[in-house]
Motif scaffolding. Structure first.
Motif, PDB file in Angstrom:
ATOM      1  N   ILE A  79     -33.910  29.358 -61.281  1.00  0.00           N
ATOM      2  CA  ILE A  79     -33.196  30.635 -61.304  1.00  0.00           C
ATOM      3  C   ILE A  79     -33.515  31.492 -60.083  1.00  0.00           C
ATOM      4  N   ARG A  80     -34.671  31.259 -59.458  1.00  0.00           N
ATOM      5  CA  ARG A  80     -35.064  32.046 -58.280  1.00  0.00           C
ATOM      6  C   ARG A  80     -34.087  31.881 -57.122  1.00  0.00           C
ATOM      7  N   HIS A  81     -33.331  30.797 -57.109  1.00  0.00           N
ATOM      8  CA  HIS A  81     -32.398  30.557 -56.006  1.00  0.00           C
ATOM      9  C   HIS A  81     -31.253  31.572 -55.990  1.00  0.00           C
ATOM     10  N   VAL A  82     -31.010  32.214 -57.100  1.00  0.00           N
ATOM     11  CA  VAL A  82     -30.005  33.286 -57.123  1.00  0.00           C
ATOM     12  C   VAL A  82     -30.418  34.399 -56.163  1.00  0.00           C
ATOM     13  N   VAL A  83     -31.706  34.744 -56.209  1.00  0.00           N
ATOM     14  CA  VAL A  83     -32.229  35.785 -55.320  1.00  0.00           C
ATOM     15  C   VAL A  83     -32.168  35.319 -53.874  1.00  0.00           C
ATOM     16  N   TYR A  84     -32.497  34.051 -53.635  1.00  0.00           N
ATOM     17  CA  TYR A  84     -32.415  33.511 -52.276  1.00  0.00           C
ATOM     18  C   TYR A  84     -31.004  33.680 -51.724  1.00  0.00           C
ATOM     19  N   GLY A  85     -30.028  33.291 -52.511  1.00  0.00           N
ATOM     20  CA  GLY A  85     -28.641  33.353 -52.059  1.00  0.00           C
ATOM     21  C   GLY A  85     -28.192  34.769 -51.764  1.00  0.00           C
ATOM     22  N   LEU A  86     -28.552  35.704 -52.626  1.00  0.00           N
ATOM     23  CA  LEU A  86     -28.150  37.096 -52.429  1.00  0.00           C
ATOM     24  C   LEU A  86     -28.714  37.664 -51.128  1.00  0.00           C
ATOM     25  N   SER A  87     -29.934  37.261 -50.784  1.00  0.00           N
ATOM     26  CA  SER A  87     -30.563  37.792 -49.573  1.00  0.00           C
ATOM     27  C   SER A  87     -29.996  37.189 -48.292  1.00  0.00           C
ATOM     28  N   LEU A  88     -29.203  36.117 -48.421  1.00  0.00           N
ATOM     29  CA  LEU A  88     -28.667  35.448 -47.233  1.00  0.00           C
ATOM     30  C   LEU A  88     -27.156  35.607 -47.088  1.00  0.00           C
ATOM     31  N   ILE A  89     -26.558  36.487 -47.864  1.00  0.00           N
ATOM     32  CA  ILE A  89     -25.107  36.674 -47.807  1.00  0.00           C
ATOM     33  C   ILE A  89     -24.660  37.018 -46.389  1.00  0.00           C
ATOM     34  N   THR A  90     -25.334  37.975 -45.767  1.00  0.00           N
ATOM     35  CA  THR A  90     -24.954  38.392 -44.417  1.00  0.00           C
ATOM     36  C   THR A  90     -25.243  37.296 -43.401  1.00  0.00           C
ATOM     37  N   LYS A  91     -26.378  36.639 -43.527  1.00  0.00           N
ATOM     38  CA  LYS A  91     -26.776  35.611 -42.562  1.00  0.00           C
ATOM     39  C   LYS A  91     -25.845  34.410 -42.594  1.00  0.00           C
ATOM     40  N   GLY A  96     -19.132  29.075 -41.364  1.00  0.00           N
ATOM     41  CA  GLY A  96     -17.954  28.213 -41.396  1.00  0.00           C
ATOM     42  C   GLY A  96     -18.002  27.112 -42.427  1.00  0.00           C
ATOM     43  N   THR A  97     -17.601  25.903 -42.005  1.00  0.00           N
ATOM     44  CA  THR A  97     -17.504  24.771 -42.934  1.00  0.00           C
ATOM     45  C   THR A  97     -18.876  24.278 -43.395  1.00  0.00           C
ATOM     46  N   TRP A  98     -19.937  24.691 -42.717  1.00  0.00           N
ATOM     47  CA  TRP A  98     -21.282  24.301 -43.123  1.00  0.00           C
ATOM     48  C   TRP A  98     -21.759  25.093 -44.344  1.00  0.00           C
ATOM     49  N   LYS A  99     -21.112  26.201 -44.624  1.00  0.00           N
ATOM     50  CA  LYS A  99     -21.613  27.133 -45.638  1.00  0.00           C
ATOM     51  C   LYS A  99     -21.844  26.490 -47.008  1.00  0.00           C
ATOM     52  N   PRO A 100     -20.875  25.730 -47.571  1.00  0.00           N
ATOM     53  CA  PRO A 100     -21.118  25.139 -48.904  1.00  0.00           C
ATOM     54  C   PRO A 100     -22.342  24.236 -48.928  1.00  0.00           C
ATOM     55  N   TYR A 101     -22.519  23.438 -47.868  1.00  0.00           N
ATOM     56  CA  TYR A 101     -23.684  22.543 -47.859  1.00  0.00           C
ATOM     57  C   TYR A 101     -24.983  23.322 -47.728  1.00  0.00           C
ATOM     58  N   ILE A 102     -25.017  24.348 -46.873  1.00  0.00           N
ATOM     59  CA  ILE A 102     -26.238  25.133 -46.704  1.00  0.00           C
ATOM     60  C   ILE A 102     -26.627  25.784 -48.025  1.00  0.00           C
ATOM     61  N   ILE A 103     -25.636  26.282 -48.765  1.00  0.00           N
ATOM     62  CA  ILE A 103     -25.910  26.885 -50.076  1.00  0.00           C
ATOM     63  C   ILE A 103     -26.501  25.841 -51.026  1.00  0.00           C
ATOM     64  N   ASP A 121     -29.275  30.916 -28.183  1.00  0.00           N
ATOM     65  CA  ASP A 121     -28.106  31.421 -27.467  1.00  0.00           C
ATOM     66  C   ASP A 121     -27.138  30.276 -27.176  1.00  0.00           C
ATOM     67  N   GLY A 122     -25.886  30.483 -27.551  1.00  0.00           N
ATOM     68  CA  GLY A 122     -24.859  29.486 -27.305  1.00  0.00           C
ATOM     69  C   GLY A 122     -24.655  28.494 -28.423  1.00  0.00           C
ATOM     70  N   ALA A 123     -25.560  28.463 -29.400  1.00  0.00           N
ATOM     71  CA  ALA A 123     -25.434  27.522 -30.514  1.00  0.00           C
ATOM     72  C   ALA A 123     -24.566  28.110 -31.619  1.00  0.00           C
ATOM     73  N   ASP A 124     -23.882  27.240 -32.344  1.00  0.00           N
ATOM     74  CA  ASP A 124     -23.094  27.656 -33.494  1.00  0.00           C
ATOM     75  C   ASP A 124     -24.018  27.881 -34.678  1.00  0.00           C
ATOM     76  N   ALA A 125     -23.953  29.058 -35.297  1.00  0.00           N
ATOM     77  CA  ALA A 125     -24.871  29.404 -36.387  1.00  0.00           C
ATOM     78  C   ALA A 125     -24.767  28.419 -37.543  1.00  0.00           C
ATOM     79  N   GLY A 126     -23.545  28.090 -37.939  1.00  0.00           N
ATOM     80  CA  GLY A 126     -23.367  27.172 -39.057  1.00  0.00           C
ATOM     81  C   GLY A 126     -23.955  25.801 -38.786  1.00  0.00           C
ATOM     82  N   ALA A 127     -23.695  25.271 -37.584  1.00  0.00           N
ATOM     83  CA  ALA A 127     -24.209  23.945 -37.234  1.00  0.00           C
ATOM     84  C   ALA A 127     -25.725  23.955 -37.122  1.00  0.00           C
ATOM     85  N   PHE A 128     -26.294  25.042 -36.584  1.00  0.00           N
ATOM     86  CA  PHE A 128     -27.749  25.104 -36.411  1.00  0.00           C
ATOM     87  C   PHE A 128     -28.451  25.210 -37.756  1.00  0.00           C
TER      88      PHE A 128
END
Length: 252
Positions: A79-91, A96-103, A121-128
């Motif tokens: 259940i603690r992962h709910v808190v993890y997810g809420l804290s990373l909404i902005t980040k 992009g398409t990586w979002k479902p897998y990262i979650i 610098d220069g890297a794609d946030a989702g891919a990184f």
């Protein structure tokens, strides 16, 4: 992703590699010792991917627990992962398409890495971020496979293995403290954990509820302390803005 970015992600995940291999192997050994086929270890690690949850599931399987009991137990354990997810909404907003897998791949250790690293610098946030999560996932799968295969040939004692996870969290905590210089969360967590253990020893709470009680009260204490700080800062900000507005009115 460029090779330099991948190499950086690999360096960031190095502590998790050693930790996941160390605690993934005992999981695979547990699968083998319980008489389940080798393929169950990687399948669970791929589709379930919850370290503590997988250990708990194996114990429940062996005890012949009902599906409902298993579902409720897994919900409480994770259940603690709910808190993890809420804290990373902005980040995670621009992943992009990586979002479902990262979650899906947001374990305790991956959360620690994602909250303490910065995108080059220069890297794609989702891919990184996704590469960090994927590497951690691969480490965990590899540990389970090694353990399950070895368990079919080598008898193994599980005594002392549980400390591997504790050691991994200590390493990640030290890295977080080095980067954030914020000692309040771990200090609050340690104090609340000690109080929870003391309550369990006195019979006030059950031993199995120590983790849940510690998490709940740690979050409550942190929200109370930080909430007052942010509220005071907001009040000061409003006061300064009001004073500046009054000064402008006087100048007019």
């Amino acid at each position: 992703m460029k090779a330099s970015y991948f190499a950086q992600a690999a360096r960031i995940t190095a502590p998790v590699f050693f930790g996941y291999i160390a605690i993934g192997i005992p999981f695979g050994l547990m699968v083998a010792s319980a008489g389940y086929p080798v393929w169950l270890a990687p399948v669970m690690s791929i589709v379930m991917y919850a370290g503590a949850g997988q250990y708990a599931a194996m114990g429940l399987f062996a005890a012949g627990a009902s599906l409902g009991t298993i579902a409720i137990t897994e919900l409480l354990v994770n259940i603690r992962h709910v808190v993890y997810g809420l804290s990373l909404i902005t980040k995670f907003k621009h992943t992009g398409t990586w979002k479902p897998y990262i979650i899906f791949a947001l374990t305790d250790e991956t959360y620690s890495l994602l909250t303490s690293c910065t995108v080059p610098d220069g890297a794609d946030a989702g891919a990184f971020y996704g590469t960090i999560a994927l590497l951690d996932h691969i480490y965990w799968i590899a540990g389970g496979i090694i353990g399950a295969v070895a368990g079919t040939f080598i008898p193994f004692s599980f005594e002392g293995v549980e400390f591997a996870l504790t050691a991994l969290f200590i390493v990640l905590l030290l890295e977080q403290l080095e980067k954030s210089r914020d000692v309040l969360p771990p200090v609050l967590g340690a104090l609340v954990a000690l109080c929870s253990v003391a309550l369990a020893r006195c019979g006030v709470i059950a031993d199995g509820n120590i983790l849940l009680v510690s998490l709940a009260f740690s979050l409550a204490a942190l929200v109370f302390v930080r909430g007052r700080k942010f509220n005071n800062a907001a009040v000061r900000g409003k006061t300064i803005a009001k004073t500046a507005a009054q000064e402008r009115e006087v100048e007019k």
